[in-house]
Design an enzyme around this catalytic site. Structure first.
Site: not given
Ligand code: SAH
Length: 214
Positions: A57
């Site tokens: 993010s």
């Molecule tokens: N905080 C992380 C953001 C990643 S983006 C960073 O900065 O690296 C959001 C993440 O949510 C993705 O990796 C995606 O695979 C995950 N995601 C989406 N739906 C989800 C669910 N139902 N359960 C767990 N993870 C989920």
């Protein structure tokens, strides 16, 4: 921006005030959570690709969410959407307490776990699975944070938040969301803060956007 110090100065100019949040950004090396070729951009205020169509993010977005979450030392936190693991590390720098983090893409979870272990974040616990219904086995949590967009707060989550606890999530349509903070009061979620104008990747799974598979 080339350093954590420059990034933090930028976040301050953008209106982030919570000293605990700003300090966490000084402590966690964002480049460690990025693939080799993207490390030169680690302290730019942008989201960056981490594979599987997912992103680490944008720092300003994370800082906004963590500020809205009103984190304090000792808080037990659930995060949904581990991604690279960067946000779990930031949260742990503030709370110094267990962070439970759920990621639906197994390979991302594996990499995040590896990075967090290498950097010594032993108290950030990564789980593989659909986190859209939370993680009941370690409930109740003092704070819950969703890192992917939701049409609305999933109903099973409310029971996993401690009374007085705070939940932050990007809530809205597939293409536009507001960051919303809720506090649990009298067993119900009450909206306490809203910051409009963000775009997240969608939450998939049972309580995510209908029709989107993992
Ligand atoms: N905080 C992380 C953001 C990643 S983006 C960073 O900065 O690296 C959001 C993440 O949510 C993705 O990796 C995606 O695979 C995950 N995601 C989406 N739906 C989800 C669910 N139902 N359960 C767990 N993870 C989920």
């Amino acid at each position: 921006m080339r350093s954590p110090e420059e990034l933090v100065a930028h976040l301050r100019r953008m209106g982030i005030e919570d000293p605990l949040v700003l300090r966490a950004f000084l402590k966690v090396p964002r480049e460690e959570f990025l693939p080799e070729e993207l490390k030169p951009y680690a302290y730019h205020d942008t989201a960056l690709p981490i594979g599987f169509g997912q992103t680490i993010s944008q720092p300003f977005t994370i800082a906004s969410m963590l500020e809205m979450l009103r984190l304090r030392p000792g808080h037990k936190v659930l995060e949904i959407g581990t991604g690279s693991g960067y946000t779990g590390a930031l949260i742990h720098e503030i709370t110094k307490a267990p962070v439970y983090s759920v990621e639906i893409v197994p390979e991302l979870a594996r990499r995040a776990r590896e990075t967090l272990d290498r950097l010594g974040y032993k108290d950030v616990h990564v789980f593989v699975g659909d986190g859209s219904a939370g993680l009941p086995q370690y409930a109740p949590y003092d704070r819950i944070i969703f890192h992917a967009a939701l049409p609305e707060v999933p109903s099973p989550i409310v029971g996993q938040l401690r009374e007085g606890g705070i939940l932050v999530a990007p809530v809205g349509s597939l293409h536009h969301q507001d960051l919303v903070a809720y506090q649990k009061r009298g067993g119900k979620l009450v909206e306490i803060e809203r910051r409009p104008g963000f775009v997240f990747v969608p939450t998939v799974g049972k309580y995510g956007f209908r029709g989107l598979g993992p």
